[in-house]
Design a protein around this motif. Structure first.
Motif, short mmCIF file in Angstrom:
data_model
loop_
_atom_site.label_atom_id
_atom_site.label_comp_id
_atom_site.label_asym_id
_atom_site.label_seq_id
_atom_site.Cartn_x
_atom_site.Cartn_y
_atom_site.Cartn_z
N LEU A 174 0.83 -1.20 0.00
CA LEU A 174 0.00 0.00 0.00
C LEU A 174 0.86 1.26 0.00
CD1 LEU A 174 -2.81 -1.04 2.53
CD2 LEU A 174 -3.00 -0.83 0.04
N LEU A 175 1.96 1.25 0.77
CA LEU A 175 2.85 2.40 0.79
C LEU A 175 3.52 2.59 -0.57
CD1 LEU A 175 4.28 4.69 2.28
CD2 LEU A 175 5.98 3.03 3.06
N LEU A 176 3.95 1.49 -1.18
CA LEU A 176 4.56 1.56 -2.50
C LEU A 176 3.59 2.13 -3.52
CD1 LEU A 176 6.94 0.86 -4.42
CD2 LEU A 176 5.91 -1.40 -4.67
N SER A 177 2.33 1.71 -3.45
CA SER A 177 1.32 2.22 -4.38
C SER A 177 1.06 3.70 -4.16
CB SER A 177 0.01 1.43 -4.20
OG SER A 177 0.21 0.04 -4.41
N ALA A 178 1.19 4.15 -2.91
CA ALA A 178 0.90 5.55 -2.60
C ALA A 178 2.03 6.49 -3.03
CB ALA A 178 0.64 5.71 -1.10
N VAL A 179 3.27 6.00 -3.07
CA VAL A 179 4.40 6.89 -3.35
C VAL A 179 4.94 6.73 -4.76
CG1 VAL A 179 5.07 6.88 -0.92
CG2 VAL A 179 6.14 5.24 -2.49
N SER A 180 4.35 5.84 -5.57
CA SER A 180 4.88 5.59 -6.91
C SER A 180 4.10 6.39 -7.95
CB SER A 180 4.80 4.09 -7.26
OG SER A 180 5.59 3.33 -6.36
N ILE A 181 4.82 6.87 -8.93
CA ILE A 181 4.23 7.55 -10.08
C ILE A 181 4.59 6.74 -11.33
CG2 ILE A 181 4.18 9.63 -11.50
CD1 ILE A 181 2.82 9.95 -8.82
N GLU A 182 3.59 6.20 -11.98
CA GLU A 182 3.78 5.38 -13.17
C GLU A 182 3.68 6.23 -14.43
OE1 GLU A 182 4.40 2.32 -14.24
OE2 GLU A 182 4.88 1.51 -12.27
N PRO A 183 4.70 6.23 -15.29
CA PRO A 183 4.60 7.00 -16.55
C PRO A 183 3.42 6.57 -17.41
CG PRO A 183 6.86 6.31 -16.14
CD PRO A 183 6.01 5.60 -15.14
N ARG A 184 3.03 5.29 -17.33
CA ARG A 184 1.91 4.82 -18.14
C ARG A 184 0.59 5.45 -17.73
NH1 ARG A 184 2.82 -1.48 -17.31
NH2 ARG A 184 3.47 -0.67 -15.30
N ALA A 185 0.54 5.98 -16.50
CA ALA A 185 -0.71 6.59 -16.03
C ALA A 185 -0.89 8.00 -16.57
CB ALA A 185 -0.74 6.62 -14.50
#
Length: 505
Positions: A174-185
């Motif tokens: 959950l923490l990884l999902s909250a702090v990651s920015i995906e270029p594909r998004a």
């Protein structure tokens, strides 16, 4: 050996669906433009295209064969022209298994092989049974290591013990999902935001409305990035089996991969500001020919070792892979900090000029002078960029660090270094600065993903380049000597294991 029988209908459905959708799009656009083309004739053409695709897939399946020998993986393929490939096992870096939801239900998988120096997957088996893919993955590694597999049906438990190195927890995911920015998004932002805000009258656009759109775009980017990251790293598990790292990850698309430890070129530790404050970090490994995000597993496949864990755990795993000393970084000279401050101030001034130009010709920007406030932050930005840069030259490794928003620390063993390059841009020469690039087999040209000591004093850069080159030569000679001794020991053991004449009698 042949591909799995269920691979034929799967390829027909997936490839046929893509071809048919393309033909439908082009056909409906052409019906109104071409007089002699009507719906009945278009349906016949569509059916003919579909039959051709199905016939092609049948021929492809019938003529595709592969065989795993002691030294290579041999593949024969081609419908009209035959292609025979012999891939030496010694060149294989990573063996990855990919399965989406439909493939998991059908019990099939795609097996991809990456080799040293490649820019894409060297070979791909689409598709074999999942059990067959796992067998090939194990056998390739065993035969690379020269391990005899005596019994054909040897159980995997007869091999080296499996040691679990890392399993991602729910909190870490959950923490990884909250702090990651995906270029594909980013594409979702350009798709959703214009659709939602299309009802806004351009004449009524004000600074506050524009700010609200920026906030809404950032929210869409954050939520979509979190969803992609969650699905990508769901169930992440890293194990060590002998001299090989193995990983599993993915919710919708499941990945199983292997990373030979002796092929690791560089260890990379990444931290963004949120991760640093929370005491977390990420670790990735780079193999020959691929750096993180560059290879076929660009979505974070084989190169990912730990997506997120507490910093001490990351450091412990990194030390287990490479026994390097804790670095003491030497920062760039202080004049480099002034250079960064000037650069950020120029950027703020240019942004203000652009805003003024837009307001001058359109009147859409009410507060065009607002970016001037960034001038106050330029010294702070320059300080933090300078503070998070540096290099360390150890006895066995060279370590470099760069970046504030995404601080990257790279650990490179000397024996993995290919070349050491000193670069000076026009602007660096004005400040008597230079950048030293430590190039490995995983690097592809000079880019920010390479290990490099940025903005070093020009004289220190020359000394650093020569020092790394000398220690590279020393490390290569020592490694050759150790390998020669190891080879002699193995040959002696092989001779001692052979039966004598009296034993044969």
């Amino acid at each position: 050996m042949k591909l799995h029988p269920r691979s034929l209908p799967y390829r027909m459905l997936t490839r046929g669906g893509r071809v048919v959708s393309t033909v439908l799009f082009a056909g409906f656009a052409a019906i109104g433009a071409i007089e002699w083309l009507n719906l009945e004739l278009f349906a016949v053409l569509l059916l003919a295209v579909l039959l051709i695709v199905m016939a092609w897939e049948v021929a492809y399946h019938r003529r595709f064969e592969y065989e795993l020998t002691d030294n290579s993986l041999d593949i024969e393929s081609g419908v009209f022209s035959r292609r025979r490939r012999e891939i030496p096992l010694r060149r294989v870096q990573n063996v990855d298994i990919h399965r989406n939801v439909v493939q998991r239900i059908a019990g099939i998988a795609s097996l991809g092989l990456e080799t040293a120096g490649g820019g894409e997957t060297e070979a791909s088996l689409e598709y074999v049974a999942y059990e067959e893919a796992r067998r090939l993955q194990r056998e390739i590694q065993r035969r690379k290591n020269g391990i005899s597999t005596g019994r054909e049906a040897e159980d995997e438990t007869d091999g080296p013990d499996e040691e679990v190195l890392y399993e991602i927890s729910s909190e870490e995911l959950l923490l990884l999902s909250a702090v990651s920015i995906e270029p594909r998004a980013v594409g979702l932002v350009f798709l959703i935001v214009p659709f939602v805000t299309s009802t806004v009258d351009l004449a009524s656009v004000t600074f506050l409305v524009g700010l609200a759109q920026i906030v809404f775009s950032a929210l869409i980017l954050w939520v979509s990035s979190g969803m992609i990251t969650f699905a990508r790293h769901y169930g992440f598990r890293l194990t060590r089996v002998g001299d090989e790292l193995r990983y599993e990850r993915g919710l919708l698309q499941r990945y199983d991969g292997s990373i030979p430890i002796d092929k690791i070129q560089t260890l990379t530790v990444r931290e963004n500001p949120v991760m640093r404050l929370a005491g977390y970090a990420a670790l990735s490994v780079e193999t020959a020919g691929y750096a993180p995000g560059q290879g076929p597993s660009a979505s974070g496949g084989s190169e990912a070792a730990i997506p997120l864990a507490v910093r001490s755990r990351v450091r412990s795993l990194a030390h287990s892979l490479e026994s390097f000393e804790d670095p003491t970084f030497q920062r760039p000279p202080k004049r480099a900090r002034r250079r960064y401050t000037v650069r950020y101030a120029i950027a703020a001034a240019l942004l203000t000029g652009v805003a003024y130009g837009i307001d001058r010709f359109t009147g859409f920007v009410d507060f065009w002078y607002a970016p001037l406030a960034l001038l106050l932050l330029a010294p702070v930005a320059g300080l933090y960029q300078w503070k998070h840069r540096g290099y360390h030259v150890g006895d066995e490794h060279v370590v470099t660090r760069n970046g504030f928003w995404r601080r990257t620390t790279r650990i490179v063993p000397y024996y993995r270094v290919q070349t050491v390059i000193q670069r000076e841009t026009l602007f660096q020469r004005r400040w008597s600065l230079a950048t030293v690039v430590v190039d490995t087999a995983s690097s592809i040209g000079f880019r920010s993903k390479d290990s490099h000591a940025a903005d070093v004093d020009a004289d220190d850069a020359a000394e650093l380049r020569e020092l790394v080159a000398r220690r590279l030569g020393r490390a290569v000679k020592r490694r050759r000597t150790e390998r020669g001794r190891e080879g002699g020991r193995k040959r002696a053991e092989a001779v001692s294991d052979q039966p004598t004449d009296s034993e044969n009698d």
